[in-house]
Design an enzyme around this catalytic site. Sequence first.
Site, PDB file in Angstrom:
ATOM      1  N   TYR A 116       0.848  -1.195   0.000  1.00 45.58           N
ATOM      2  CA  TYR A 116       0.000   0.000   0.000  1.00 45.58           C
ATOM      3  C   TYR A 116       0.881   1.242   0.000  1.00 45.58           C
ATOM      4  O   TYR A 116       1.825   1.334   0.779  1.00 45.58           O
ATOM      5  CB  TYR A 116      -0.878   0.001   1.256  1.00 45.58           C
ATOM      6  CG  TYR A 116      -1.801   1.193   1.388  1.00 45.58           C
ATOM      7  CD1 TYR A 116      -2.821   1.426   0.461  1.00 45.58           C
ATOM      8  CD2 TYR A 116      -1.671   2.091   2.455  1.00 45.58           C
ATOM      9  CE1 TYR A 116      -3.675   2.510   0.590  1.00 45.58           C
ATOM     10  CE2 TYR A 116      -2.529   3.176   2.593  1.00 45.58           C
ATOM     11  CZ  TYR A 116      -3.533   3.384   1.653  1.00 45.58           C
ATOM     12  OH  TYR A 116      -4.379   4.460   1.795  1.00 45.58           O
ATOM     13  N   ASP A 128       9.185   2.797   0.220  1.00 42.62           N
ATOM     14  CA  ASP A 128       8.108   3.463   0.947  1.00 42.62           C
ATOM     15  C   ASP A 128       8.261   3.058   2.411  1.00 42.62           C
ATOM     16  O   ASP A 128       7.838   1.980   2.825  1.00 42.62           O
ATOM     17  CB  ASP A 128       6.750   3.042   0.382  1.00 42.62           C
ATOM     18  CG  ASP A 128       5.584   3.667   1.164  1.00 42.62           C
ATOM     19  OD1 ASP A 128       5.848   4.360   2.163  1.00 42.62           O
ATOM     20  OD2 ASP A 128       4.424   3.437   0.764  1.00 42.62           O
ATOM     21  N   LYS A 148       3.854   8.665   9.291  1.00 38.84           N
ATOM     22  CA  LYS A 148       3.611   8.032  10.595  1.00 38.84           C
ATOM     23  C   LYS A 148       4.575   8.506  11.702  1.00 38.84           C
ATOM     24  O   LYS A 148       4.372   9.581  12.242  1.00 38.84           O
ATOM     25  CB  LYS A 148       3.569   6.517  10.427  1.00 38.84           C
ATOM     26  CG  LYS A 148       2.415   6.126   9.476  1.00 38.84           C
ATOM     27  CD  LYS A 148       2.062   4.676   9.380  1.00 38.84           C
ATOM     28  CE  LYS A 148       0.745   4.513   8.636  1.00 38.84           C
ATOM     29  NZ  LYS A 148       0.815   3.831   7.363  1.00 38.84           N
TER      30      LYS A 148
END
Length: 433
Positions: A150, A245, A273
């Site tokens: 994702y 990522d 995050k």
Amino acid sequence: MVSTTSFTTTKSEEIFTAAQKLMPGGVSSPVRAFKSVGGQPIVFDHVKGAYIWDVDGNEYIDYVGTWGPAICGHAHPNVIAALHEALEKGTSFGAPSLQENLLAQMVIDAVPSIEMVRFVNSGTEACMSVLRLMRAFTNREKIIKFEGCYHGHADMFLVKAGSGVATLGLPDSPGVPKTTTSNTLTAPYNDLEAVKALFEENPDQIAGVILEPVVGNAGFIPPDAGFLEGLREITKEHKALLVFDEVMTGFRIAYGGAQEKFGVTPDLTTLGKVIGGGLPVGAYGGRKDIMALVAPSGPMYQAGTLSGNPLAMTAGIKTLELLQKPGTYDYLDRVTKKLTQGLLSLAKEAGHAVYGGSISGMFGFFFTGETVHNYEDAKKSDVAKFGRFHRGMLERGVYLAPSQFEAGFTSLAHTDEDIDKTLEAAKEVFSSL
Ligand SMILES: *Cc1c(COP(=O)(O)O)cnc(C)c1O
């Protein structure tokens, strides 16, 4: 906490019922609705350290940590104190600030591939921007991503995109034009041969390869030995870019992320995050010659009203300072291993086939007896059983990610006692599945 007799969620149910009339599915992000585990979500009241309290006053040991950012524990006093101070100076500048320099320097010092960085507001934004940069730098349009990885919800990435999408059973999302994803090639994770084949079938057309260096969005799946190194070689050979990522893994599995942990340096990296310490932040960065293309230094346009927000920068700086203390990642590694190995052996004792693991403060397990190398393997997990496990743990005061296809997270605030209590609860639940 292990008793279920006092577990009531009346207020959560009332609030969530009202929410469903106000917001699609009652939530601001799909996985929160508990669709894949069944039952209603609990509604949070406040969080502190390793714990969550819901609106009915139930207390939970938390293994979601607001999906990763709470790596020092929720509402850490250092972060809160610094935020109070920053707040007095205003909530947004829309202009340069010293805090941006401080966090940028910390990121550059920490992450091997990053020589220059641009701050944005979310992981999604970081990934969609890095994709534009990959294409701008190489003058090529195709990219390779992996099934189950994702990279945020930008159109170009909504192909075989893991947890959120998988959980809803959508192969893709309506509203994404075919023309947008036609340049998105996919390969199974951990499959170098598939990547080589795609490069051969599309000579001089592939801008680069983007991946989660440790997958967290199809459940927890680590790279096989040689996979990251192989991607580094293949991309180099084809003059394509390698992009990690690290929105989830950055400052999570090691201070310098997966690239430090595995010793493979990509050309570009995305972050999110943890670097926001619980406030909305994303970032992308990498080699200076590539980052020089980003406006206003270069022609590749990308901007943001709230980007580099002083509160978000402050929370990020304080969080990274806490993570710099010696022994931090050893501690995360130790408690997380204790938790994961404990869960795996209790499950096996109760007769369940399970497979899982952890790296530092990131973990996961599947209800399957087979090794999980990729998303196809992950999908063999018994998700109905996971749903029952999840509910049983919730009723015993343990909050796990409400999907089989999400990684779990620990924090510096999780104690041995928390892990023991969690395993005690798990023992009961495994015996009842
Ligand atoms: C969470 C995540 C994103 C998206 O970040 P948001 O802040 O939710 O937009 C992108 N990539 C990875 C690997 C993630 O884990």
